[in-house]
Scaffold this motif. Structure first.
Motif, PDB file in Angstrom:
ATOM      1  N   ARG A  73       0.605  -1.553  -0.017  1.00 41.89           N
ATOM      2  CA  ARG A  73      -0.347   0.298  -0.112  1.00 41.89           C
ATOM      3  C   ARG A  73       0.917   1.148   0.094  1.00 41.89           C
ATOM      4  NH1 ARG A  73      -3.232  -2.997   3.634  1.00 41.89           N
ATOM      5  NH2 ARG A  73      -2.350  -2.199   5.237  1.00 41.89           N
ATOM      6  N   ALA A  74       2.138   1.370   0.721  1.00 37.57           N
ATOM      7  CA  ALA A  74       3.098   2.101   0.909  1.00 37.57           C
ATOM      8  C   ALA A  74       4.269   3.043  -0.917  1.00 37.57           C
ATOM      9  CB  ALA A  74       4.513   2.019   1.864  1.00 37.57           C
ATOM     10  N   LEU A  75       4.017   1.302  -1.409  1.00 42.69           N
ATOM     11  CA  LEU A  75       4.345   1.668  -2.472  1.00 42.69           C
ATOM     12  C   LEU A  75       3.294   1.847  -3.565  1.00 42.69           C
ATOM     13  CD1 LEU A  75       7.462   0.946  -4.168  1.00 42.69           C
ATOM     14  CD2 LEU A  75       6.312  -1.225  -4.730  1.00 42.69           C
ATOM     15  N   ALA A  76       2.222   1.267  -3.606  1.00 40.25           N
ATOM     16  CA  ALA A  76       1.566   2.626  -4.315  1.00 40.25           C
ATOM     17  C   ALA A  76       1.182   3.697  -3.907  1.00 40.25           C
ATOM     18  CB  ALA A  76      -0.078   1.546  -4.405  1.00 40.25           C
ATOM     19  N   ALA A  77       1.268   4.283  -2.826  1.00 41.88           N
ATOM     20  CA  ALA A  77       0.936   5.815  -3.062  1.00 41.88           C
ATOM     21  C   ALA A  77       2.130   6.929  -2.875  1.00 41.88           C
ATOM     22  CB  ALA A  77       0.561   5.712  -1.200  1.00 41.88           C
ATOM     23  N   TYR A  78       3.327   5.931  -2.730  1.00 43.04           N
ATOM     24  CA  TYR A  78       4.638   6.967  -3.905  1.00 43.04           C
ATOM     25  C   TYR A  78       4.131   6.938  -5.375  1.00 43.04           C
ATOM     26  CZ  TYR A  78       9.427   7.343  -5.213  1.00 43.04           C
ATOM     27  OH  TYR A  78      10.157   7.616  -6.153  1.00 43.04           O
ATOM     28  N   LEU A  79       3.454   6.058  -5.423  1.00 45.02           N
ATOM     29  CA  LEU A  79       2.903   6.919  -7.327  1.00 45.02           C
ATOM     30  C   LEU A  79       2.107   7.415  -7.854  1.00 45.02           C
ATOM     31  CD1 LEU A  79       3.192   3.129  -9.049  1.00 45.02           C
ATOM     32  CD2 LEU A  79       5.317   5.032  -8.605  1.00 45.02           C
ATOM     33  N   GLY A  80       1.890   8.179  -6.082  1.00 42.84           N
ATOM     34  CA  GLY A  80       0.420   9.080  -6.055  1.00 42.84           C
ATOM     35  C   GLY A  80       0.593  10.088  -6.924  1.00 42.84           C
TER      36      GLY A  80
END
Length: 591
Positions: free
Chosen positions: A237-244
């Motif tokens: 989830r944190a990795l996906a948020a980095y690509l926000g």
């Protein structure tokens, strides 16, 4: 296509044995074998999917760090130096082939490491085949130890997510960001990996645990749930948020390597790595343009003969919606794909002396892959899954014309991928490392060459089957133009889409995913199909010219497939030796 961009039988060498005597017990042969064993042992340590393919338990998830890639390159350099010190004159035919293949492979590994940051690991095609889900999905549960092994793997998920984050951050520092058109699919996939509990792709279904006692399973599920919810899912989830939003605002609109800073040399390396030939992107672009023009002319002739509109776009628009070439259900897709195979099966002996033992068939893709894959892929036999299957896309059937079903399935199963890969896997005479190596130009080149072979048996005599074959041919040939265009010549995605739409039967949504595949997922991989097929056909023509009446198509195919998957430059040298051996061998009736 094959399910990976990475490397992964008995040859007919009757006369060649006299020219190149086997020296299996010589010091040179032992050194080649030793290096091959060391290389395979390193592969088993580095690649859990390879362990599983060989029936072993995966001990770790993949290591995506740049440090691991640099170690690979350092080891490759050391092995290459040792191999170069081995004299070819002291080797027999098989050892010489192994030396040639390993030298090519090791040099390619050394060259590739400097370009690593030009390529993305989390884009759909790449992640589908290099990601961690296949490793976890292929983990087998037989004993209680397998439960503990799976938990150890899932505990490594945060390490994997951290390595991917580090790569993305290093790429961003260089101005290399996932392009905006590709971001939604990447974020969606990473978000799915961050789902908690039973919704997680790391959760295990009941049927996989049926062989184990209920108390052990209950404890396992409790522990797994905690690891997923507190460690694995939050990391993704944190990795996906980095690509926000912040990342998306900085991401480029254009998708090709030509638009990534400092990546021109990376594409040239990728072209050589994927085609295993020496043509430049510019040369391949011109080969593609010439091929498209040739196919356009033939297709125009057929459109006139079929009584349809002569304009390609209008004809294809009608063909896409022609109910004769549409399936109503995924089951019907499978039936239509297997029908051409049943026609071919009684005739295979005319072209081949050997056939694989492994059975074959078709299966629908996993549902989560269907939105991001244009077609599907060949899933080779493996321990626990002994059937080689073409995994087809069963979604949006109203947009999927099956006019090219025969060409597609000849490429994917018989006499294409299934023949080549299953025979290689079954050939115990190959050294272990040669049985596991795979090169896209050989594998995809063979499959595309094989898709043409039924023409020699009269199986494209129906004009609609012939037109379907041509639609597949021009589809792969346009790749030579648009892949090189977007990644080397500065083509925009709009240019690529326009060129493809003017020539291809595929729908707009299919072309959208294809262009992303060429430029953000697997640059240069799509070149391997036609460049490989052209080279195998060229080598066949040379052999036939040299041998005249002595040429036997079945022996030629054995000579090609008997090497296992090899770089095409190595295949060229091998077939030159094979031709010399065929010329030297006495014919029937000679003394």
């Amino acid at each position: 296509m094959l399910p990976t961009p990475h490397r992964w039988f008995i040859p007919v060498l009757l006369g060649l044995a006299a020219l190149l005597p086997a020296r299996a017990d010589s010091p040179a042969a032992r050194e080649v074998a030793k290096i091959g064993e060391e290389y395979l042992a390193h592969g088993l340590e580095r690649h859990p999917a390879l362990r599983q393919k060989l029936g072993q338990v995966a001990l770790h998830l993949p290591d995506y760090s740049l440090e691991a890639e640099r170690r690979d390159a350092e080891l490759a350099a050391a092995w290459r130096v040792r191999l170069e010190a081995v004299s070819e004159a002291d080797l027999g035919a098989e050892e010489r082939l192994s030396r040639d293949v390993l030298l090519w492979q090791l040099a390619d590994t050394e060259r590739g490491v400097e370009h690593s940051l030009c390529f993305f690991l989390v884009t759909p095609y790449t992640w589908s085949f290099r990601g961690i889900e296949p490793v976890l999905a292929d983990h087998r549960f037989v004993t209680a130890a397998d439960l503990d092994g799976y938990l150890r793997l899932v505990r490594e998920v945060p390490r994997v997510a951290g390595q991917l984050w580090t790569r993305l951050a290093l790429q961003r520092e260089r101005g290399i960001l996932i392009p905006q058109p590709a971001l939604p699919a990447v974020v969606a996939r990473l978000t799915a990996l961050g789902q908690p509990g039973d919704a997680s792709p790391f959760a295990v279904s009941d049927d996989r645990l049926s062989a184990l006692p209920a108390p052990a399973v209950a404890e396992f599920r409790s522990r797994l749930s905690r690891i997923i919810d507190t460690e694995a899912a939050p990391a993704f989830r944190a990795l996906a948020a980095y690509l926000g939003p912040d990342y998306a605002a900085a991401a480029p609109a254009e998708i090709g390597l030509a638009f990534r800073p400092g990546c021109a040399a990376a594409y040239r390396w990728a072209v050589g790595s994927q085609t295993t030939l020496e043509q430049t992107p510019e040369e391949i672009h011109q080969i593609g343009l010439a091929g498209v023009a040739r196919l356009q002319a033939r297709m125009a002739e057929l459109r006139r003969a079929l009584g349809g509109p002569e304009d390609a776009r209008e004809f294809h628009a009608r063909l896409r919606w022609d109910p004769r070439f549409q399936a109503k259900t995924p089951e019907e897709v499978g039936e239509r794909l297997m029908k051409p195979i049943r026609r071919l099966e009684p005739l295979v002996d005319r072209l081949f002396q050997r056939q694989p033992k492994a059975p074959y068939g078709v299966l629908r893709l996993d549902l989560e892959l269907e939105p991001v894959m244009t077609f599907g892929y060949y899933d080779a036999p493996k321990p626990g899954k002994p059937v080689g299957n073409y995994r087809f896309n069963g979604s949006k059937l109203e947009e999927r014309s099956l006019v090219g079903a025969a060409s597609l399935i000849y490429h994917e199963l018989v006499p294409g991928h299934h023949f080549q890969i299953a025979l290689q896997n079954e050939n115990e005479a190959l050294s272990p490392i040669r049985r596991e190596l795979s090169y896209n130009a050989f594998a995809e080149g063979w499959a595309e060459y094989a898709a043409e072979l039924p023409r020699e048996l009269g199986l494209y005599d129906d004009p609609w089957d012939e037109y379907g074959r041509l639609t597949a041919d021009i589809f792969l040939t346009t790749r030579l133009v648009v892949d090189t265009g977007m990644n080397a010549l500065g083509w925009t995605r709009a240019q690529a889409l326009e060129f493809m739409a003017a020539n291809l039967l595929e729908s707009e949504i299919q072309l959208q995913t294809e262009t992303l595949r060429y430029a953000t997922d697997l640059p240069a991989q799509a070149l391997a199909y036609k460049m490989g097929a052209y080279e195998i056909r060229r080598l066949r023509d040379e052999a036939q010219k040299a041998l005249g009446e002595r040429f036997d198509i079945r022996r030629f195919h054995d000579a090609v497939l008997g090497t296992g998957s090899v770089p095409l430059t190595v295949l060229k040298r091998h077939l030159a030796r094979w031709v010399a051996a065929e010329q030297a061998a006495p014919q029937a009736g000679e003394k």
